[in-house]
Design a protein around this motif. Sequence first.
Motif, PDB file in Angstrom:
ATOM      1  N   UNK A   9       0.825  -1.203   0.000  1.00  0.00           N
ATOM      2  CA  UNK A   9       0.000   0.000   0.000  1.00  0.00           C
ATOM      3  C   UNK A   9       0.867   1.265   0.000  1.00  0.00           C
ATOM      4  N   UNK A  10       1.873   1.305   0.863  1.00  0.00           N
ATOM      5  CA  UNK A  10       2.762   2.462   0.903  1.00  0.00           C
ATOM      6  C   UNK A  10       3.636   2.543  -0.351  1.00  0.00           C
ATOM      7  N   UNK A  11       3.986   1.408  -0.924  1.00  0.00           N
ATOM      8  CA  UNK A  11       4.766   1.400  -2.163  1.00  0.00           C
ATOM      9  C   UNK A  11       3.960   1.996  -3.306  1.00  0.00           C
ATOM     10  N   UNK A  12       2.703   1.584  -3.433  1.00  0.00           N
ATOM     11  CA  UNK A  12       1.829   2.164  -4.450  1.00  0.00           C
ATOM     12  C   UNK A  12       1.657   3.671  -4.222  1.00  0.00           C
ATOM     13  N   UNK A  13       1.489   4.073  -2.973  1.00  0.00           N
ATOM     14  CA  UNK A  13       1.325   5.491  -2.660  1.00  0.00           C
ATOM     15  C   UNK A  13       2.539   6.285  -3.118  1.00  0.00           C
ATOM     16  N   UNK A  14       3.723   5.795  -2.781  1.00  0.00           N
ATOM     17  CA  UNK A  14       4.955   6.475  -3.203  1.00  0.00           C
ATOM     18  C   UNK A  14       5.091   6.468  -4.724  1.00  0.00           C
ATOM     19  N   UNK A  15       4.755   5.353  -5.345  1.00  0.00           N
ATOM     20  CA  UNK A  15       4.842   5.257  -6.802  1.00  0.00           C
ATOM     21  C   UNK A  15       3.945   6.284  -7.479  1.00  0.00           C
ATOM     22  N   UNK A  16       2.712   6.422  -7.001  1.00  0.00           N
ATOM     23  CA  UNK A  16       1.802   7.396  -7.602  1.00  0.00           C
ATOM     24  C   UNK A  16       2.293   8.825  -7.385  1.00  0.00           C
ATOM     25  N   UNK A  17       2.844   9.112  -6.214  1.00  0.00           N
ATOM     26  CA  UNK A  17       3.382  10.443  -5.963  1.00  0.00           C
ATOM     27  C   UNK A  17       4.553  10.732  -6.910  1.00  0.00           C
ATOM     28  N   UNK A  18       5.445   9.761  -7.077  1.00  0.00           N
ATOM     29  CA  UNK A  18       6.595   9.934  -7.967  1.00  0.00           C
ATOM     30  C   UNK A  18       6.147  10.122  -9.413  1.00  0.00           C
ATOM     31  N   UNK A  19       5.195   9.311  -9.863  1.00  0.00           N
ATOM     32  CA  UNK A  19       4.697   9.444 -11.233  1.00  0.00           C
ATOM     33  C   UNK A  19       4.074  10.823 -11.464  1.00  0.00           C
ATOM     34  N   UNK A  20       3.346  11.315 -10.488  1.00  0.00           N
ATOM     35  CA  UNK A  20       2.746  12.641 -10.610  1.00  0.00           C
ATOM     36  C   UNK A  20       3.814  13.726 -10.684  1.00  0.00           C
ATOM     37  N   UNK A  21       4.849  13.593  -9.884  1.00  0.00           N
ATOM     38  CA  UNK A  21       5.942  14.574  -9.914  1.00  0.00           C
ATOM     39  C   UNK A  21       6.673  14.516 -11.248  1.00  0.00           C
ATOM     40  N   UNK A  22       6.961  13.314 -11.727  1.00  0.00           N
ATOM     41  CA  UNK A  22       7.651  13.180 -13.010  1.00  0.00           C
ATOM     42  C   UNK A  22       6.818  13.755 -14.149  1.00  0.00           C
ATOM     43  N   UNK A  23       5.530  13.576 -14.075  1.00  0.00           N
ATOM     44  CA  UNK A  23       4.653  14.115 -15.106  1.00  0.00           C
ATOM     45  C   UNK A  23       4.382  15.605 -14.965  1.00  0.00           C
ATOM     46  N   UNK A  24       4.832  16.210 -13.880  1.00  0.00           N
ATOM     47  CA  UNK A  24       4.547  17.628 -13.639  1.00  0.00           C
ATOM     48  C   UNK A  24       5.304  18.561 -14.570  1.00  0.00           C
ATOM     49  N   UNK A  25       6.247  18.033 -15.312  1.00  0.00           N
ATOM     50  CA  UNK A  25       6.973  18.881 -16.238  1.00  0.00           C
ATOM     51  C   UNK A  25       6.154  19.147 -17.501  1.00  0.00           C
ATOM     52  N   UNK A  26       5.021  18.457 -17.631  1.00  0.00           N
ATOM     53  CA  UNK A  26       4.083  18.700 -18.729  1.00  0.00           C
ATOM     54  C   UNK A  26       2.898  19.457 -18.138  1.00  0.00           C
ATOM     55  N   UNK A  27       2.944  20.760 -18.226  1.00  0.00           N
ATOM     56  CA  UNK A  27       1.868  21.589 -17.706  1.00  0.00           C
ATOM     57  C   UNK A  27       1.813  22.892 -18.513  1.00  0.00           C
ATOM     58  N   UNK A  28       0.727  23.625 -18.317  1.00  0.00           N
ATOM     59  CA  UNK A  28       0.640  24.943 -18.921  1.00  0.00           C
ATOM     60  C   UNK A  28      -0.006  25.890 -17.927  1.00  0.00           C
ATOM     61  N   UNK A  29       0.552  27.113 -17.839  1.00  0.00           N
ATOM     62  CA  UNK A  29       0.052  28.067 -16.849  1.00  0.00           C
ATOM     63  C   UNK A  29      -1.212  28.791 -17.329  1.00  0.00           C
ATOM     64  N   UNK A  30      -2.112  28.987 -16.396  1.00  0.00           N
ATOM     65  CA  UNK A  30      -3.281  29.835 -16.616  1.00  0.00           C
ATOM     66  C   UNK A  30      -3.333  30.767 -15.411  1.00  0.00           C
ATOM     67  N   UNK A  31      -2.855  31.962 -15.572  1.00  0.00           N
ATOM     68  CA  UNK A  31      -2.769  32.898 -14.460  1.00  0.00           C
ATOM     69  C   UNK A  31      -1.849  32.331 -13.385  1.00  0.00           C
ATOM     70  N   UNK A  32      -2.312  32.343 -12.125  1.00  0.00           N
ATOM     71  CA  UNK A  32      -1.464  31.838 -11.040  1.00  0.00           C
ATOM     72  C   UNK A  32      -1.474  30.313 -10.909  1.00  0.00           C
ATOM     73  N   UNK A  33      -2.264  29.628 -11.747  1.00  0.00           N
ATOM     74  CA  UNK A  33      -2.442  28.187 -11.649  1.00  0.00           C
ATOM     75  C   UNK A  33      -1.653  27.495 -12.755  1.00  0.00           C
ATOM     76  N   UNK A  34      -1.005  26.397 -12.422  1.00  0.00           N
ATOM     77  CA  UNK A  34      -0.362  25.568 -13.433  1.00  0.00           C
ATOM     78  C   UNK A  34      -1.269  24.375 -13.694  1.00  0.00           C
TER      79      UNK A  34
END
Length: 170
Positions: A9-34
Motif C-alpha cells: 500500500x505504501x509502495x503504491x502510494x509512493x509510486x503514484x506520488x513519484x509518477x505525478x511529480x515526473x509528469x509535472x513537467x508537462x503543464x501549462x500556466x493559466x494565471x497563477x495556476x499551473x
Amino acid sequence: MKKDYSVRLFTYTALFAVLAVLGSFIHFPIGPVKVFPFQHAINVVAGIMIGPWFGMLAAFLAALVRLMLGTGTLFAFPGGVPGAFVVGILYHHFIRRDWVGFFEPVGTVLIGATLSAYLVAPWMEMSVTLSFFQISFLMSCFPGSVIGFLLIKILRKLTWLNIEILNGGE
C-alpha cells in the motif's frame, strides 16, 4: 500478511506520488495556476487502486514535492487532493466501476476550486474569482480523468502485471 499488505500500500502510494511529480513537467500556466492533467489521471488510478486516504496522501506528497521543485504552486494542494478522495470514496464504498474516475472533477472543481478561491487565494493576497478556478481546474481535470480512466482500462488488460486493487487501508 498484514505487514506485506501495508508495504504494498505504501509502495503504491509512493509510486503514484513519484509518477505525478515526473509528469509535472508537462503543464501549462493559466494565471497563477499551473494546469496539470497528469495529476488528475494519477488521482483516478490511485483512488481506484489504493483508496481515498492513500490516494489523498499520494496527491499531497506530489503537491509538496512539486512545490519544492518549483513545478507546482500552493494551488496544487486543493487542486489535486480532493479529486483522489472523491474517486476513492465512490469506488471503494459505493460504485465499484472504473467509470467512477469521471467523478474526479467533482472533487477538483467543486471542492478544490472553492478551497482555492476562498482560502488559498486570499491567504496569498490574490483576488481571483471562484469561476476562474473552476474553469482552469476543469481544463486540467477533465482531460486528466479521461486519461486516468483509459489507464485503468489498460492496466486491467495487462494481466502479466498482476495489478491488484488494494482496499485503501479500510
